[in-house]
Scaffold this active site. Structure first.
Site, PDB file in Angstrom:
ATOM      1  N   HIS A   1      81.049  -4.736  41.415  1.00 23.03           N
ATOM      2  CA  HIS A   1      79.836  -4.197  41.518  1.00 23.03           C
ATOM      3  C   HIS A   1      78.992  -5.223  42.293  1.00 23.03           C
ATOM      4  CE1 HIS A   1      77.815  -2.796  37.550  1.00 23.03           C
ATOM      5  NE2 HIS A   1      78.822  -3.735  36.422  1.00 23.03           N
TER       6      HIS A   1
ATOM      7  N   GLU B   1      77.120   0.816  37.938  1.00 23.43           N
ATOM      8  CA  GLU B   1      78.939   1.236  37.148  1.00 23.43           C
ATOM      9  C   GLU B   1      79.738   1.546  37.814  1.00 23.43           C
ATOM     10  OE1 GLU B   1      80.385  -1.032  33.415  1.00 23.43           O
ATOM     11  OE2 GLU B   1      77.954  -1.015  34.180  1.00 23.43           O
TER      12      GLU B   1
ATOM     13  N   HIS C   1      86.121  -5.257  37.420  1.00 24.99           N
ATOM     14  CA  HIS C   1      84.748  -4.913  37.485  1.00 24.99           C
ATOM     15  C   HIS C   1      83.960  -5.499  37.871  1.00 24.99           C
ATOM     16  CE1 HIS C   1      82.064  -2.035  33.706  1.00 24.99           C
ATOM     17  NE2 HIS C   1      81.899  -3.583  34.171  1.00 24.99           N
ATOM     18  N   GLU C   2      83.999  -6.761  37.976  1.00 20.95           N
ATOM     19  CA  GLU C   2      82.920  -7.376  38.198  1.00 20.95           C
ATOM     20  C   GLU C   2      82.664  -7.076  39.248  1.00 20.95           C
ATOM     21  OE1 GLU C   2      79.971  -7.448  36.549  1.00 20.95           O
ATOM     22  OE2 GLU C   2      80.785  -7.633  34.148  1.00 20.95           O
TER      23      GLU C   2
END
Length: 488
Positions: free
Chosen positions: A258, A284, A254-255
């Protein structure tokens, strides 16, 4: 064009100082000794004072009035600098500094209260944060809606009414899917103990698979995973639970979504008004498409199963059932651990509570009771402890009111991007099963990431997909995915 050139040079220094402040925040979450909290609060306030003075410098207004852009990128820079300057001049310097000081201290108070499940220890500080943000919002709103004013910090161009209408359209299909899945047999979670060092090694390997550059980044541990920085210095964090390795792995992915967005922005935009992700909703969309549509897809989980066995030994689930294990549907307390079916319902709860806080219908001292009642209504479970309820997220401690709805917007954007990606890369599943997401990553880089803040948030998604924005692709994807996995 002296006015334009002077403005852009001045703004470049402001952006560089903003990166320094971000690095202080990263250090506070990862490496700062606990006794340094008070001093760090003063440091953050001092640096915010410098940044606020630069953003409100009268010369910025004069340069903007006299600047003539020469190309699309300079036009976009003027748009973003104007937006920042217009907002900043409405906020008193003393208020900006006090917000930076209090939110720096509040973060540590929240972490201790969360660990102790002690809401009362946090509420006085949270009230300070809310009062300061209300004051800031009132200054920005010029008599308009306070929550709308806060939303512009995270998703420029949207409103609470827009988001509320979107959520009203999404909720019936999400609830219907959840209800269908309630009767489906769910696989058991992975069984065993998974050493922290092996989890971190696998997370680093998969981060590289998804394009994260360790020449320009690093992975550290934090209570609440996050990504920080832009350009050539982008850092992420994750967390480890030796009884459950998927949390560490998917928090990292997830990170990485980003972080690779920031690492992929065109070099000529670095340290400019265009040199970071254009909004939190668009940001996001990257973290969610990496985590969900790519890394939780059935083809990629078959590849991942082999990599996990290489790091941990034989798993309690086989490769063909692994997608069901990774995508198991279970009503739970924690937003960051929620499956894709429940996730947006968690966001909707927070959005409604935030609107009530800033609309005057809810006070901080009543927040826990309101949270617990709403959670029981929406999820059919009684919150057992504050760390599973109102204390679970870091966002409110640091004043990020208006941030939560961008998570759901990001999911909607990711649904649109996934539909366009699969149109343009028809053999994507075969590539993912081979552990090779490079075609998808390149598509995202070229169509979205490298452009940074060149376009407005909605225009960024529409440019990448070639179509209108709608919640339908996300909801169709969820119905198809979970229908195939669980036969509903």
């Amino acid at each position: 064009m002296p006015a334009l050139d002077d403005l852009l040079a001045f703004n470049r220094q402001t952006e560089a100082l903003g990166q320094v402040m971000g690095r202080l925040g990263w250090d506070q979450e990862t490496m700062m000794p606990p006794g340094a909290a008070d001093q760090r609060g003063e440091e953050m306030a001092a640096l915010e004072g410098v940044l606020h003075a630069r953003r409100t410098d009268p010369r910025v207004g004069e340069w903007l009035a006299n600047a003539t852009p020469r190309n699309e990128a300079e036009t976009a820079q003027l748009r973003e600098i104007t937006r920042s300057h217009t907002r900043a001049v409405k906020v008193p310097a003393a208020l900006a500094e006090e917000l930076a000081r209090v939110t720096s201290l509040s973060q540590g108070i929240w972490a201790r209260a969360r660990a102790a499940d002690d809401v009362a220890a946090f509420l006085p500080t949270l009230k300070q944060v809310v009062d300061l943000r209300r004051e800031e919002a009132a200054a920005i709103a010029d008599g308009g809606d306070l929550y709308d004013a806060l939303l512009q910090d995270y998703e420029p161009g949207t409103s609470a009414a827009d988001i509320s209408a979107l959520f009203d359209r999404m909720r019936p299909r999400l609830v219907a899917l959840r209800d269908r899945l309630a009767g489906a047999e769910q696989p058991a979670p992975l069984d065993g103990q998974f050493a922290a060092d092996a989890q971190l090694a696998l997370s680093a390997e998969i981060a590289g698979t998804f394009g994260y550059s360790f020449d320009n980044g690093r992975i550290d541990l934090a209570v609440h995973p996050f990504s920080s920085g832009s350009g050539t210095d982008v850092r992420i964090t994750t967390r480890v639970d030796e009884g459950e390795p998927l949390g560490c792995l998917y928090s990292t992915i997830h990170e990485v979504g980003h972080a690779t967005y920031e690492q992929s922005i065109a070099p000529e935009f670095r340290l400019s008004a265009l040199g970071q992700g254009v909004s939190m909703g668009v940001h996001e969309s990257q973290s969610r498409i990496y985590e969900n549509q790519l890394a939780r897809s059935a083809p990629f989980t078959r590849f991942l199963h082999g990599r996990m066995e290489a790091h941990f030994g034989a798993l309690s689930a086989g490769p063909e059932d692994f997608a069901r294990v990774i995508n198991r549907v279970e009503t739970g307390f924690i937003r960051t651990e929620a499956d894709e079916v429940h996730y947006n319902l968690h966001v909707m709860l927070r959005f409604d509570l935030e609107r009530q806080l800033f609309g005057g219908a809810l006070e901080v001292e009543d927040l826990e009771e309101a949270w617990n009642a709403r959670f029981a209504s929406d999820f059919g479970m009684k919150v057992d402890k504050p760390s599973n309820g109102v204390l679970q997220d870091v966002h409110w401690s640091v004043g990020l009111f208006g941030y939560f709805p961008t998570y759901a917007l990001g999911n909607v954007y990711a649904g649109c991007l996934n539909k366009a990606l699969r149109r343009d890369v028809p053999d994507l599943d075969a590539q993912l099963e081979a552990g090779d997401p490079s075609a998808a990553l390149e598509w995202l880089r070229e169509n979205l990431q490298r452009h940074g803040g060149l376009r407005t948030p909605r225009a960024t998604i529409m440019h990448a997909t070639g179509g209108e924005i709608s919640e339908a692709p996300l909801l169709d994807y969820l119905d198809a995915k979970y229908g195939a996995l669980f036969g509903v």
